[in-house]
Scaffold this motif. Structure first.
Motif, short mmCIF file in Angstrom:
data_model
loop_
_atom_site.label_atom_id
_atom_site.label_comp_id
_atom_site.label_asym_id
_atom_site.label_seq_id
_atom_site.Cartn_x
_atom_site.Cartn_y
_atom_site.Cartn_z
N GLU A 89 0.84 -1.20 0.00
CA GLU A 89 0.00 0.00 0.00
C GLU A 89 0.88 1.25 0.00
N ILE A 90 0.56 2.17 -0.90
CA ILE A 90 1.01 3.56 -0.78
C ILE A 90 -0.25 4.38 -0.66
N ASN A 91 -0.47 4.95 0.52
CA ASN A 91 -1.70 5.70 0.76
C ASN A 91 -1.73 6.94 -0.12
N SER A 92 -2.88 7.17 -0.73
CA SER A 92 -3.03 8.30 -1.63
C SER A 92 -4.53 8.54 -1.83
N PRO A 93 -4.95 9.77 -2.03
CA PRO A 93 -4.15 10.99 -2.14
C PRO A 93 -3.85 11.67 -0.81
N PRO B 58 5.23 11.18 3.58
CA PRO B 58 6.52 10.51 3.40
C PRO B 58 7.05 10.60 1.97
N TRP B 59 6.15 10.81 1.01
CA TRP B 59 6.55 10.87 -0.39
C TRP B 59 6.64 12.30 -0.91
N LEU B 60 5.85 13.20 -0.36
CA LEU B 60 5.74 14.55 -0.92
C LEU B 60 6.56 15.60 -0.18
N GLU B 61 7.30 15.18 0.83
CA GLU B 61 8.05 16.15 1.63
C GLU B 61 8.91 17.06 0.78
N HIS B 62 9.51 16.51 -0.26
CA HIS B 62 10.38 17.29 -1.13
C HIS B 62 9.79 17.49 -2.52
N ALA C 21 -6.61 5.66 0.28
CA ALA C 21 -7.73 6.56 -0.04
C ALA C 21 -8.53 6.92 1.21
N ASP C 22 -7.87 7.01 2.35
CA ASP C 22 -8.58 7.37 3.58
C ASP C 22 -8.12 8.75 4.06
N GLU C 23 -9.03 9.42 4.78
CA GLU C 23 -8.73 10.64 5.53
C GLU C 23 -8.06 11.72 4.67
N ARG D 110 -7.71 -2.03 -3.89
CA ARG D 110 -8.31 -2.05 -2.57
C ARG D 110 -8.22 -0.64 -1.98
N ILE D 111 -9.27 -0.23 -1.24
CA ILE D 111 -9.28 1.07 -0.58
C ILE D 111 -9.93 0.93 0.80
#
Length: 637
Positions: free
Chosen positions: A246-250, A255-259, A308-310, A360-361
């Protein structure tokens, strides 16, 4: 937290309401009981977890002896037999040969008979007598039969004669682990995989960061190397566990968008939101799908979890009017901002389907405020009561997994109340907000481990607290939700089977308590005396013999209350037994020991300027420490 509705208890019968003279009178006038039949005298099923749903006893017993062989007749059964042989050796039962041909008394015969359709994809038949026979309709079924055998052997060499046909009620029996911020060690995950398989669980969701070759700017701690993941996935495959990434998105994408500020959602005040991906940008979709492609290199599973949560946790769509405008341009004037969110989910669904993966979501984003439906066939993992109920999701064509909040273990927070769930006869039909009358459409259930307060508990503490929740979910997804009359009976069942063969005790430090002189082999620091003491959870503290202070890592930016910046200093601070950041793991390595913080999972490294700093082991070579016992024991004052 939403409280689960209690399942109705069985009403007490009339006999329990009779007391005193009335009960005595009934005993006097009741006919004498007939002699017990031979069937009534038969023993119950041997103790396993999950419990055997049926057992036909026989005469005598099967005895596991020195001359035992594992007899397998085709390629599939030989693979199962070889795994069983590995586990028997790990359990201290020596090297058991795998052979073919006719089975002799005392042998274990493993067979895969594809024509046994009644056993389904994972069921098996076990027959114990002069020899022990395990038959599965598939390789997975035969494998699960060997788990039952291992559990029986954990309780002794003699297995009562008899037979059982054992078939699971649900196809998904799992655990979810968020190693997405706080790194979890690979030995801990390997222990989990072994114990899951031992209890016949078959699905492990891992939300984590794999070190990216395509996006090196995202490689802040704590990531896993691709070789680490390949090793975990291979172990899981050996034990018939599917590892779903799982990579949670959006949302939750910090952890991925910091930079990557160019992809971060920007609110009406011009403030960037590092945790939220801007779903209106084509570049955002391209970035996310490139990560899907990179993960496919190490996760062969035919499922992909996008979370796809929160998405709007702590905010709302009104702060981002461009999302509403995007939705209306695409879906018309009555479209809602939620439609833009669902649009992103459906685009990922279409992309992963094109890669042969099923999406899966989580369910909480399906609030009912959308006019665009989620693509049918998308599996929904239900954890929170929202307006769209579980029954509606099934009716709309969504396979539904129960990931209820009642099954959560939050690091440093809420823990599942297994006793309460057991006594309520909880089962996977009981969702947050609705109890379904039927199992139809429900794929199964799982417990979930979340690191909300990353320093609240160590890995070893989490392992201890999750053992019974793990066993409970294994039981309710395979068989009856209430195999024992009391919760104490169920915990005794769990204790009887114990841990899986090959499970490693991670709570034993490699050195005894005492005072040691620590020297780094590179000579960057002068030798220093530390009092080393084991903590209750199996780590150690290091208290300076000179200053009386304890080694700790506390500097740098905090994530979930944990200092996760590589390069932050290891310092001496006032000793505090409750401070988990003062707990360390000593690992024997060539020439000495490695020192790793129990929470950050980064190793102590002596820098060129004579400091001790924490780093991931692939960024800086961990210092090797030589420990020499002091001649005189240091005493606390």
């Amino acid at each position: 937290m939403t409280v689960f509705p209690e399942l109705a208890r069985r009403p007490r019968g009339r006999w329990r309401r009779l007391t005193g003279a009335a009960a005595a009178l009934l005993l006097l006038v009741a006919p004498a009981p007939a002699a017990a039949s031979r069937q009534d005298e038969r023993p119950g099923p041997p103790r396993t977890l999950p419990a055997l749903t049926n057992w036909t006893p026989g005469e005598g017993s099967y005895t596991y002896g020195d001359g035992v062989r594992l007899v397998a007749r085709d390629a599939a059964s030989r693979r199962v037999a070889r795994t069983l042989a590995d586990d028997l050796r790990a359990a201290g039962r020596g090297k058991v040969p795998v052979t073919s041909g006719a089975a002799r008394p005392g042998d274990v015969l493993i067979d895969v008979e594809k024509q046994r359709k009644s056993l389904g994809a994972e069921g098996y038949e076990l027959r114990a007598g002069e020899r022990l026979e395990i038959t599965g309709g598939t390789e997975a079924g035969a494998f699960y039969g060997t788990r039952t055998l291992l559990q029986l052997l954990a309780q002794g060499d003699r297995i009562p004669a008899g037979s059982t046909v054992d078939v699971p009620r649900y196809k998904e029996r799992g655990v979810g682990v968020c190693a997405c911020y706080i790194h979890i060690s690979r030995p801990w995950l390997e222990n989990l995989i072994r114990d899951m398989a031992y209890r016949k669980q078959n699905q492990l969701l891992l939300e984590l960061k794999v070190k990216s070759d395509r996006h090196p700017e995202a490689n802040s701690w704590g990531y896993y190397s691709k070789s680490d993941i390949r090793r975990l996935v291979a172990l899981a495959a050996k034990y018939h566990i599917t590892v779903i990434p799982e990579i949670n998105s959006p949302g939750h994408m910090d952890p991925w968008l910091e930079h990557r500020p160019d992809l971060q959602l920007t609110d009406t005040d011009g403030k960037k939101q590092p945790s939220r991906l801007d779903v209106t940008k084509d570049e955002s979709f391209a970035y996310y799908t490139s990560l899907v492609d990179e993960y496919a290199d190490v996760f062969p599973a035919k499922s992909w979890h996008m979370g796809a949560d929160e998405y709007m946790l702590g905010s709302d769509f009104a702060k981002y009017p461009h999302i509403r405008d995007y939705a209306r341009r695409k879906y018309g004037e009555h479209a809602t901002p939620q439609d833009a969110f669902i649009d992103f989910v459906n685009r990922v669904q279409a992309y992963t389907a094109g890669k042969g993966k099923r999406l899966r979501i989580w369910n909480d984003g399906l609030t009912g405020d959308n006019t665009v439906p989620v693509a049918a066939g998308t599996t929904v993992e239900h954890w929170l009561a929202v307006r769209t109920k579980p029954g509606e999701l099934i009716a709309r064509g969504h396979p539904l997994m129960n990931a209820a909040y009642a099954l959560y273990l939050v690091r440093g927070g809420f823990h599942s109340d297994t006793r309460k769930l057991y006594e309520q006869r909880w089962d996977p039909r009981v969702f947050e907000g609705e109890t379904l009358a039927s199992r139809a459409g429900v794929t199964g259930a799982k417990i979930s481990l979340w690191p909300d307060n990353g320093r609240g508990e160590t890995e070893n503490e989490v392992a201890a607290s999750m053992r019974l929740p793990l066993s409970h979910v294994a039981q309710v997804t395979w068989g009856s939700p209430h195999p024992d009359g009391t919760y104490a009976g169920f915990t005794a069942r769990d204790a009887a089977v114990g841990h899986a063969p090959g499970w490693r005790d991670l709570t034993e430090p490699p050195v005894a308590d005492g005072t040691y002189t620590l020297r780094d082999v590179a000579g960057g620091l002068p030798p220093t005396a530390f009092e080393i003491r084991r903590t209750p959870d199996g780590y150690v503290t290091l208290r300076s013999a000179r200053t009386g202070a304890c080694l700790e890592t506390r500097e740098g930016k905090l994530t979930l209350n944990v200092p996760l910046e590589p390069g932050s200093s290891v310092t001496q601070e006032t000793c505090d037994a409750k401070n988990t950041l003062q707990r360390w793991q000593l690992t024997p390595v060539r020439g000495g020991h490695r020192l790793t913080n129990a929470i950050t999972r980064m190793a102590a490294h002596v820098t060129g300027d004579g400091r001790i700093a924490q780093y991931p082991p692939d960024q800086r070579t961990p210092t090797t420490w030589q420990l020499t016992p002091e001649a005189r024991e240091y005493r606390r004052t």
